[in-house]
Scaffold this active site. Structure first.
Site, short mmCIF file in Angstrom:
data_model
loop_
_atom_site.label_atom_id
_atom_site.label_comp_id
_atom_site.label_asym_id
_atom_site.label_seq_id
_atom_site.Cartn_x
_atom_site.Cartn_y
_atom_site.Cartn_z
N ASP A 7 66.54 -48.73 6.75
CA ASP A 7 65.78 -47.66 6.10
C ASP A 7 66.47 -46.36 6.53
O ASP A 7 66.30 -45.92 7.67
CB ASP A 7 64.32 -47.69 6.54
N GLU A 67 67.97 -49.32 1.63
CA GLU A 67 67.08 -48.80 0.59
C GLU A 67 67.79 -47.71 -0.21
O GLU A 67 68.45 -46.83 0.35
CB GLU A 67 65.81 -48.23 1.21
N ASP A 140 59.34 -46.64 9.71
CA ASP A 140 60.72 -46.85 9.26
C ASP A 140 61.26 -48.21 9.71
O ASP A 140 62.07 -48.83 9.03
CB ASP A 140 61.65 -45.75 9.80
#
Length: 167
Positions: A7, A67, A140
């Site tokens: 992330d 991501e 996260d």
């Protein structure tokens, strides 16, 4: 198969490493790369890059899932995240590891089965699927594990960053 989920961020990069064995998922390690706000942006990007190289070397993932970014109202913050994402991709590319990318809705679909799932649903599913005693924190980190789970559940990569650039 060993999968690392990322992330991306510049203050905090969540990472999660999972193994997929005989259809089961197992958490290997998870945590965050943190940079301090009193350092310059170039120094923080170097810290992210160096930490990624260490993690890639330590865990030797077969694929790294990251991501895709979506832009919100804070353009300055988004641009810094884009820069961090770039140094992360560079570290992975230098290590010769394939990279897959997923949008937030694809991660939700891959982890929960519903592309519009709430953040709490995703976090709880990460806990259940990886048989963890609690939801990983900060958010996260749980997101990075969800990205890795999405990759594990994907029958094929949705998109890959190839040697010629992002596709």
């Amino acid at each position: 198969m060993r999968i690392m989920g990322i992330d991306p961020g510049y203050a905090l990069v969540g990472y999660g490493v999972i193994d997929q064995k005989s259809g089961r998922l197992e958490a290997v390690d998870y945590g965050a790369i943190q940079t301090e706000p009193h350092y310059s942006i170039p120094t923080r990007m170097k810290q992210v890059y160096d930490a990624m190289k260490v993690l890639l070397n330590r865990f030797q993932p077969e694929v790294v899932a990251i991501e895709k970014l979506f832009f919100n109202k804070n353009v300055t913050n988004a641009l810094l995240v884009v820069q961090a994402r770039g140094v992360i991709i560079l570290a992975v590319e230098e290590a010769g590891i394939p990279i897959t990318e997923y949008t937030p809705s694809q991660v939700k679909l891959g982890a929960v089965g519903y592309g519009k799932a709430e953040k709490r649903q995703v976090q709880e599913m990460v806990k259940v699927l990886l048989r963890l005693s609690k939801v990983p924190k900060p958010d996260d980190v749980a997101d990075a594990l969800a990205i890795a789970i999405c990759e594990a559940h994907s029958s094929k990569s949705i998109s890959q960053v190839g040697r010629g650039g992002i596709s």
